[in-house]
Each structure stands twice: as structure tokens, then as C-alpha cells.
Design an enzyme around this catalytic site. Structure first.
Site, PDB file in Angstrom:
ATOM      1  N   ASP A  29       7.393  51.942  35.274  1.00 37.87           N
ATOM      2  CA  ASP A  29       6.828  51.742  36.607  1.00 37.87           C
ATOM      3  C   ASP A  29       5.661  52.708  36.735  1.00 37.87           C
ATOM      4  O   ASP A  29       5.857  53.918  36.853  1.00 37.87           O
ATOM      5  CB  ASP A  29       7.896  52.022  37.663  1.00 37.87           C
ATOM      6  CG  ASP A  29       7.364  51.857  39.085  1.00 37.87           C
ATOM      7  OD1 ASP A  29       6.152  51.616  39.245  1.00 37.87           O
ATOM      8  OD2 ASP A  29       8.163  51.986  40.024  1.00 37.87           O
ATOM      9  N   HIS A  36       7.112  48.343  46.222  1.00 34.51           N
ATOM     10  CA  HIS A  36       7.737  48.285  44.907  1.00 34.51           C
ATOM     11  C   HIS A  36       8.022  46.845  44.491  1.00 34.51           C
ATOM     12  O   HIS A  36       8.952  46.586  43.735  1.00 34.51           O
ATOM     13  CB  HIS A  36       9.045  49.081  44.910  1.00 34.51           C
ATOM     14  CG  HIS A  36       8.840  50.559  45.051  1.00 34.51           C
ATOM     15  ND1 HIS A  36       8.335  51.334  44.040  1.00 34.51           N
ATOM     16  CD2 HIS A  36       9.067  51.393  46.107  1.00 34.51           C
ATOM     17  CE1 HIS A  36       8.272  52.598  44.444  1.00 34.51           C
ATOM     18  NE2 HIS A  36       8.696  52.650  45.695  1.00 34.51           N
ATOM     19  N   GLN A 109       5.160  57.112  38.342  1.00 33.90           N
ATOM     20  CA  GLN A 109       6.442  57.771  38.585  1.00 33.90           C
ATOM     21  C   GLN A 109       7.335  57.810  37.344  1.00 33.90           C
ATOM     22  O   GLN A 109       8.229  58.646  37.250  1.00 33.90           O
ATOM     23  CB  GLN A 109       7.177  57.109  39.736  1.00 33.90           C
ATOM     24  CG  GLN A 109       7.734  55.729  39.463  1.00 33.90           C
ATOM     25  CD  GLN A 109       8.519  55.199  40.668  1.00 33.90           C
ATOM     26  OE1 GLN A 109       8.192  55.459  41.815  1.00 33.90           O
ATOM     27  NE2 GLN A 109       9.564  54.462  40.386  1.00 33.90           N
ATOM     28  N   ASN A 119       9.002  61.367  21.385  1.00 36.71           N
ATOM     29  CA  ASN A 119      10.037  60.422  21.779  1.00 36.71           C
ATOM     30  C   ASN A 119       9.957  60.194  23.274  1.00 36.71           C
ATOM     31  O   ASN A 119       9.208  60.854  23.981  1.00 36.71           O
ATOM     32  CB  ASN A 119      11.430  60.913  21.377  1.00 36.71           C
ATOM     33  CG  ASN A 119      11.788  62.216  22.078  1.00 36.71           C
ATOM     34  OD1 ASN A 119      10.963  62.826  22.746  1.00 36.71           O
ATOM     35  ND2 ASN A 119      13.017  62.648  21.921  1.00 36.71           N
ATOM     36  N   TYR A 243      23.557  62.916  38.234  1.00 39.42           N
ATOM     37  CA  TYR A 243      23.063  62.261  37.041  1.00 39.42           C
ATOM     38  C   TYR A 243      22.035  61.202  37.418  1.00 39.42           C
ATOM     39  O   TYR A 243      22.265  60.362  38.293  1.00 39.42           O
ATOM     40  CB  TYR A 243      24.214  61.612  36.264  1.00 39.42           C
ATOM     41  CG  TYR A 243      25.063  62.618  35.538  1.00 39.42           C
ATOM     42  CD1 TYR A 243      24.629  63.194  34.349  1.00 39.42           C
ATOM     43  CD2 TYR A 243      26.302  63.000  36.043  1.00 39.42           C
ATOM     44  CE1 TYR A 243      25.404  64.127  33.680  1.00 39.42           C
ATOM     45  CE2 TYR A 243      27.086  63.931  35.377  1.00 39.42           C
ATOM     46  CZ  TYR A 243      26.633  64.477  34.197  1.00 39.42           C
ATOM     47  OH  TYR A 243      27.396  65.399  33.534  1.00 39.42           O
ATOM     48  N   LYS A 246      17.320  56.041  33.448  1.00 42.09           N
ATOM     49  CA  LYS A 246      16.486  54.866  33.524  1.00 42.09           C
ATOM     50  C   LYS A 246      17.138  53.731  34.285  1.00 42.09           C
ATOM     51  O   LYS A 246      18.308  53.440  34.137  1.00 42.09           O
ATOM     52  CB  LYS A 246      16.154  54.360  32.125  1.00 42.09           C
ATOM     53  CG  LYS A 246      14.998  55.057  31.444  1.00 42.09           C
ATOM     54  CD  LYS A 246      13.793  55.331  32.312  1.00 42.09           C
ATOM     55  CE  LYS A 246      13.312  54.160  33.125  1.00 42.09           C
ATOM     56  NZ  LYS A 246      12.644  54.612  34.371  1.00 42.09           N
ATOM     57  N   ASP A 248      15.920  49.545  35.745  1.00 41.11           N
ATOM     58  CA  ASP A 248      15.053  48.423  35.383  1.00 41.11           C
ATOM     59  C   ASP A 248      15.050  48.190  33.869  1.00 41.11           C
ATOM     60  O   ASP A 248      14.028  48.348  33.200  1.00 41.11           O
ATOM     61  CB  ASP A 248      13.634  48.656  35.900  1.00 41.11           C
ATOM     62  CG  ASP A 248      13.604  49.045  37.372  1.00 41.11           C
ATOM     63  OD1 ASP A 248      14.530  48.651  38.097  1.00 41.11           O
ATOM     64  OD2 ASP A 248      12.671  49.739  37.786  1.00 41.11           O
TER      65      ASP A 248
END
Length: 387
Positions: A29, A36, A109, A119, A243, A246, A248
């Protein structure tokens, strides 16, 4: 968007190519339009221009779902290649600059650090990759979702590779009857475990039935040992006492000739299941299968949705895409999802529409608790029970 025409001159013999092909799907994103809900066309254009100029790639396609831009790449450099990751990050950074000029929502973001470490970890772009030797006919489906987390693939992948009521080929195709191996990640403890299906299905379901923590990362063919599917699952990281990681997600699934058929892969989305995400990543809602033109979640920033693009690989060239959910046969699934969305929305801030407080991505609970802590008093002792 893909500007290079298919080319099959790389074939060596009837069934083999010179080198293994790596298929990488990298998403981020870098700025929403509007809010959004979508990706501005200028971001797609910029990504295509940058990819066209790269000598590292065989082919590419750029698409989007919701506010996430998705780079679908083919090359010969293998998985976890530093040059490919650097290329992707540079392209996403260039798109971020365009997003900032357009004042798009949340520009950049998913690119939290300017320092490249070779990585891509849990708070940056999402990645799914597989390295394969192309079959005589190599069919792949790229699944891409918005407004949900990595665990959204658990139920569909289980149906595709372990449920004969979804995938009849597990029973009648001798090349699939041996079953599949599932590699499951514990995103919190940063561990992994392998399960063999069908023998260990019950044990596996104990874990993958909790998709907020345990996620299917890889699926392998038990007969050949070859990769069958891979998701963008990445470990979670503890930030400010909770926690995060990721959302999407993306997923690559191989189809046909010893793997589930195209129809068996897509059948897993014919009955919408509930996933975590939706508005502010803090609600439960149905995963809505849509064609690309409808990949703009706007109702309560949702509901969560998934697109599916189909490709044939020919010497690493991406022949396609075919928009797989652009099929009226999924209209009923879409209506069911919308009915579920209506039902869930009526619950407003009450669970189970709102996530449990321990799971919410964005929550005011700590601040409210601090504000009201002096107003909480001990309960009087219950004389009958002693509690």
C-alpha cells in the site's frame, strides 16, 4: 498492465526450458485513491514504466486490489533474490513519490524504512514466490485480497488441496490421490510445522482453524515434492505491546496436470467465509470474490474482497491475464457475501463483528483503561461461593 508480447522461443525441447522460472508477487500500500478504496492510475503507470526498464525480468504485470498495488514478476534469479527485492522496493518507492505529490491517503505506509536490508520483513511489502520448472502447460492463479490478513487463505487452501467435496481430483485423479503436504507458520512464535494430508488433517485443523496466528505458507505435492501453492504469510512483530504484521495477502496456486483444476481452485471461493480485517483492520466480514473492476472496497471500507488472475506461463512469459471472477456463476456467492455483510454491520461495535480487543489492529482500549483505572473497584466477596 503488460507491454511485452508473449514469446515461446525460450523453450528447449518439447517439455523443458533452459532454466527454472521464478514467479514473484510483491504487493504494498503506497497510497490510497480515494481514501483506502483504490489505486490511482498514475501509480500503475509509474510501476509499469519502471518495470519495462529493468533488465532483470522476463515479464511483468501490474494490478491492484483496493489500495494495494501488486507487482507480478517472472525472472530466473530464484526466490528471496536481493536484486529483485531491491528492484521492487525502488519501484514502490517511486510510486510513493507519485502518491505524495497527489496527496493520496497513507502514502508510503508499507515502506517503513529507507534502509534496504536485502529482505522484506513483516511490516513492509508482502511477498509470495515460487521457483518452478514449467510443465508442458503451466497454469497459475494469482489470488490477491484487500482488507484482510494472511490467514484468509487457510480455509480456501484447505478446501483446494485437502477437501474432496471441493476438489474431486483428490479422489479420481491418480496423480493427486497421494495428497499434499502443508507447511504452516506460527506467526507469533516464528516457528513452522509440516502436516501430511489426508493422514494429519485433524491435527492440522486444530491450528489452521486459528488463522490469526497459524497460517498456511506452502503446499507441496506429495508425489513429486514440487511446490503447489505459496502465500505471503510473514511473522508478526510485537509493536507497542501488541502483535502486528502484514495484511492484504497474496497467494500463488498452480493448476491442472497433477494439481487441482482451475475450477477446483476457484470453487473454494463459491461460498464466502468470514475473515478478519475490514474497516481499520478491526472487524469480521465476508471475503467477497470480485472482478478487478469491482476491487474498490468502499462500504465501511469493505467488505474484504479477493480477485483472481489466471495466467499461462510460456518460457517465463505471462500469457494473460484472465479475470477469473468475471463470471456470473459467482453472482450468488457475491449476494451471499453482501447478505452476510448486512448482518454483521447491524452488530456495530459488538463482537463478533468487531474483533476481540486482543486482536484489534487499531484500538483505544489502553488509553481508555488508563483514563478509567481509578474508577474500577474490587467486587464484594460472594459469601456462598467464597469468591
Amino acid at each position: 498492465m503488460r507491454h511485452r508480447p508473449p514469446n515461446i522461443n525460450r523453450w528447449k525441447g518439447e517439455n523443458k526450458i533452459e532454466k527454472k522460472i521464478t514467479l514473484s508477487v510483491i504487493k504494498a500500500d503506497v497510497g490510497g485513491f480515494v481514501g483506502h478504496s483504490g489505486v490511482h492510475p498514475e501509480l500503475v503507470k509509474k510501476a509499469c514504466e519502471e518495470l519495462d526498464a529493468s533488465p532483470l525480468l522476463i515479464d511483468h504485470h501490474v494490478t491492484y486490489v483496493g489500495d494495494d498495488i501488486n507487482l507480478i514478476l517472472t525472472h530466473e534469479l530464484g526466490c528471496n533474490n536481493e536484486d529483485i527485492r531491491r528492484l521492487a522496493r525502488n519501484i514502490l518507492s517511486a510510486c510513493t513519490e507519485v502518491a505524495k505529490k497527489l496527496k493520496l491517503c497513507g502514502a508510503g505506509q508499507d515502506l517503513l524504512s529507507d534502509a534496504f536490508a536485502g529482505n522484506i520483513k513483516g511490516l513492509g511489502p508482502g511477498v509470495a514466490e515460487m521457483e518452478i520448472e514449467e510443465r508442458k502447460s503451466e497454469t497459475v492463479i494469482i489470488l490477491m485480497a484487500d482488507k484482510t490478513g494472511a490467514g484468509a487463505w487457510n480455509l480456501p487452501l484447505y478446501k483446494i488441496f485437502a477437501d474432496p467435496f471441493n476438489t474431486t481430483g483428490l479422489i479420481i485423479d491418480p496423480n493427486m490421490h497421494c495428497g499434499f503436504n502443508f507447511e504452516v507458520y506460527d506467526l507469533v512464535e516464528k516457528k513452522k510445522i509440516n502436516f501430511a494430508a489426508p493422514e494429519e488433517i485433524y491435527d492440522m485443523l486444530v491450528f489452521i482453524g486459528a488463522p490469526g496466528r497459524f497460517v498456511i505458507k506452502h503446499v507441496y505435492h506429495r508425489g513429486t515434492g514440487e511446490i503447489a501453492a505459496v502465500s505471503s504469510a510473514q511473522p508478526l512483530y510485537r509493536v507497542a505491546g501488541r502483535y502486528v504484521g502484514k495484511d492484504d495477502p497474496v497467494c500463488i496456486v498452480r493448476c491442472q496436470t497433477g494439481y487441482p483444476s482451475l475450477g477446483e481452485v476457484l470453487e473454494a471461493f463459491s461460498h464466502p467465509h468470514l475473515v478478519a480485517g475490514w474497516l481499520r483492520g478491526s472487524h469480521i466480514g465476508p471475503l467477497l470474490p470480485v472482478e478487478v473492476k469491482d476491487a474498490h472496497p468502499v462500504r465501511f471500507d469493505g467488505p474484504p474482497r479477493v480477485i483472481a488472475l489466471g495466467f499461462q506461463l510460456a518460457g517465463g512469459k505471462l500469457v494473460g491475464p484472465q479475470d477469473m471472477f468475471a463470471d456470473p456463476a459467482f453472482d450468488n456467492a457475491r449476494q451471499v457475501a453482501l447478505d452476510i455483510a448486512d448482518y454483521m454491520r447491524r452488530m456495530g461495535p459488538f463482537e463478533p463483528h468487531r474483533l476481540h480487543l486482543d486482536e484489534m489492529e487499531y484500538t483505544t482500549m489502553p488509553q481508555v483503561m488508563r483514563k478509567l483505572k481509578d474508577r474500577f473497584i474490587d467486587l464484594p466477596e460472594d459469601r456462598e461461593t467464597g469468591t
